[in-house]
Write an enzyme that holds these catalytic residues in place. Sequence first.
Site, PDB file in Angstrom:
ATOM      1  N   LYS A   1       1.778  -2.025  -5.438  1.00 25.20           N
ATOM      2  CA  LYS A   1       3.167  -1.545  -5.470  1.00 25.20           C
ATOM      3  C   LYS A   1       4.119  -2.629  -4.947  1.00 25.20           C
ATOM      4  O   LYS A   1       5.118  -2.939  -5.592  1.00 25.20           O
ATOM      5  CB  LYS A   1       3.302  -0.241  -4.648  1.00 25.20           C
ATOM      6  CG  LYS A   1       2.455   0.898  -5.221  1.00 25.20           C
ATOM      7  CD  LYS A   1       2.624   2.187  -4.471  1.00 25.20           C
ATOM      8  CE  LYS A   1       1.932   2.214  -3.130  1.00 25.20           C
ATOM      9  NZ  LYS A   1       0.463   2.102  -3.214  1.00 25.20           N
ATOM     10  N   THR A   2       3.779  -3.206  -3.793  1.00 26.82           N
ATOM     11  CA  THR A   2       4.630  -4.256  -3.231  1.00 26.82           C
ATOM     12  C   THR A   2       4.662  -5.458  -4.167  1.00 26.82           C
ATOM     13  O   THR A   2       5.725  -6.034  -4.437  1.00 26.82           O
ATOM     14  CB  THR A   2       4.085  -4.710  -1.862  1.00 26.82           C
ATOM     15  OG1 THR A   2       3.760  -3.552  -1.095  1.00 26.82           O
ATOM     16  CG2 THR A   2       5.081  -5.559  -1.109  1.00 26.82           C
TER      17      THR A   2
ATOM     18  N   THR B   1       2.308   6.899  -1.043  1.00 29.62           N
ATOM     19  CA  THR B   1       0.963   7.345  -1.390  1.00 29.62           C
ATOM     20  C   THR B   1       0.984   8.855  -1.635  1.00 29.62           C
ATOM     21  O   THR B   1       0.017   9.418  -2.109  1.00 29.62           O
ATOM     22  CB  THR B   1      -0.012   7.055  -0.229  1.00 29.62           C
ATOM     23  OG1 THR B   1       0.572   7.550   0.973  1.00 29.62           O
ATOM     24  CG2 THR B   1      -0.261   5.572  -0.079  1.00 29.62           C
TER      25      THR B   1
HETATM   26  P1  ADP Z   1       0.387  -1.807  -2.233  1.00 33.96           P
HETATM   27  O1  ADP Z   1       1.810  -2.209  -2.011  1.00 33.96           O
HETATM   28  O2  ADP Z   1       0.210  -0.861  -3.381  1.00 33.96           O
HETATM   29  O3  ADP Z   1      -0.311  -1.314  -0.993  1.00 33.96           O
HETATM   30  P2  ADP Z   1       0.009  -4.652  -2.700  1.00 33.96           P
HETATM   31  O4  ADP Z   1       1.041  -4.896  -3.731  1.00 33.96           O
HETATM   32  O5  ADP Z   1       0.309  -5.126  -1.318  1.00 33.96           O
HETATM   33  O6  ADP Z   1      -0.424  -3.117  -2.680  1.00 33.96           O
HETATM   34  O7  ADP Z   1      -1.346  -5.329  -3.238  1.00 33.96           O
HETATM   35  C1  ADP Z   1      -2.402  -5.728  -2.393  1.00 33.96           C
HETATM   36  C2  ADP Z   1      -2.991  -7.044  -2.833  1.00 33.96           C
HETATM   37  O8  ADP Z   1      -3.743  -6.832  -4.012  1.00 33.96           O
HETATM   38  C3  ADP Z   1      -1.940  -8.097  -3.174  1.00 33.96           C
HETATM   39  O9  ADP Z   1      -1.811  -9.035  -2.162  1.00 33.96           O
HETATM   40  C4  ADP Z   1      -2.470  -8.786  -4.413  1.00 33.96           C
HETATM   41  O10 ADP Z   1      -3.095  -9.989  -4.064  1.00 33.96           O
HETATM   42  C5  ADP Z   1      -3.509  -7.860  -4.967  1.00 33.96           C
HETATM   43  N1  ADP Z   1      -3.057  -7.217  -6.219  1.00 33.96           N
HETATM   44  C6  ADP Z   1      -2.430  -6.004  -6.331  1.00 33.96           C
HETATM   45  N2  ADP Z   1      -2.210  -5.697  -7.612  1.00 33.96           N
HETATM   46  C7  ADP Z   1      -2.693  -6.719  -8.347  1.00 33.96           C
HETATM   47  C8  ADP Z   1      -2.755  -6.960  -9.764  1.00 33.96           C
HETATM   48  N3  ADP Z   1      -2.304  -6.069 -10.652  1.00 33.96           N
HETATM   49  N4  ADP Z   1      -3.311  -8.118 -10.174  1.00 33.96           N
HETATM   50  C9  ADP Z   1      -3.793  -9.003  -9.277  1.00 33.96           C
HETATM   51  N5  ADP Z   1      -3.778  -8.819  -7.932  1.00 33.96           N
HETATM   52  C10 ADP Z   1      -3.229  -7.697  -7.466  1.00 33.96           C
END
Ligand code: ADP
Length: 331
Positions: A64-65, A158
Site C-alpha cells: 500500500k505504501t 487493514t
Molecule cells: P504496506 O504499506 O501494504 O504495509 P509496503 O508498501 O510497505 O506494504 O510494502 C512492503 C515491502 O514489500 C516494500 O518495501 C516493497 O519492497 C515490497 N513490495 C510491496 N509490494 C510490492 C510489489 N508489488 N512488487 C515488489 N515489491 C513489493
Amino acid sequence: RLVSAEANPKESDCQELGIRPQTLEDYIGQKELKKILKIGIAAAQAREESLDHLLLYGPPGLGKTTMSLILASEMGVDCKITAAPALERPRDITGLLVSLKPGDMLFIDEIHRLNRMTEELLYPAMEDYRLDVTIGKGQSAKTRSIPLPRFTLIGATTKVGALTSPLRDRFGLIQRLRFYEVDELTIIVQRTAKILQTLITQEGAVEIARRSRGTPRIANRLLKRVRDYAQVEKVSTIDDKLANIALDVFDVDQKGLDWTDRLVLSTMVEQFGGGPVGLEAIAAATGEDSKTIEEVYEPYLLQIGYLNRTHRGRIVTPQAYEHLGYQGKLF
Ligand code: ADP
C-alpha cells in the site's frame, strides 16, 4: 517474528528503500489495481487535476505504501507519509494539510484509527479543500475557513469495515490489495536478490516465495535471512535445497506458518475440538492478543483455507488437520 507481515521498525528505512519498487513497471502483480490506477492517472493528467482520494485496504506488507509513493512519482508530486496514531492533536493534521503544495499526496496509514476530531477536520479538507479551524474558546470562539490546495488523500487500512461511513464515502476510489501468487512472489524475490547482489536459482526463489504467505514484505525478509544463512555456510548461490534447510532452521514451514500459527491451530484442535470457537477464547488459550490474531495471523490462515469464520466462531478445516499431521487421529 520472521513471518509477520507488519513492518519491523528495526529494518532501517534505507534497507527498505533500496528494494522498494519505484515505478509501476517494477510493481509486480496487483494487475486489477494497476489497471484502474493507470486510468485514474491518465485522466487526472489530461485534465491537469489531482488524483481522486484513494483508499487502499488489505493485510500489511502487500504494497500500500509502495503504491502511494509510485503514484506520487508518476504524477510528479510529493507524497507526505503519516499514520493515524501520529495524528493525535488537531494541530498534527492541520500542520500537515497547510504544508501541502498543489497536487501533493498525503498518505495516512491505519486510517481506521483516526480520532473523531482529526477525522472531522478531514471532511471539509477532502471535500472542498478547506480547513475549518476554531480560534479562541467559549463564547468568543470563531470558526475560520482556510483554503487548501487541491491534494490527494491516500488512506491505507487493514480493516476497511472499521472506517466510519462519512470518511469512507469521501474516497473516490476504494481498492483492495490481494495476496500475491507464488509466481509473482518469485519475481519479487529474484528482483530483490539482484538488488542485494545475491545469487539465487529459479527453484531457490520459488521455495522462498512459497513460504512467504502471499506477502512481498515477508518474501523480502525471508530472502535476507536465507542470504545470511548462505553467507555463514559459505554457499555462493541460494538453491531450493539451501532455502529449504535455512527456512527450517528459522522455523518457517512449507506453507509459511511459524510456531504461533501452528499453536493457534493446534490449540483450536486440541482444546476446542476444532471449533467453532470465539476469538477471545483462542486468545486466552494461546496467550496471544486477540487483535494480533485477528489482524496478523488469521487473514492468511483464512486465505489458504486452514480456518473458516462462521457466525458461531472459527473452525479449523480438514486441510489444516492434514498439514498439522492430525490426519487419521481425529478423522
Ligand atoms: P504496506 O504499506 O501494504 O504495509 P509496503 O508498501 O510497505 O506494504 O510494502 C512492503 C515491502 O514489500 C516494500 O518495501 C516493497 O519492497 C515490497 N513490495 C510491496 N509490494 C510490492 C510489489 N508489488 N512488487 C515488489 N515489491 C513489493
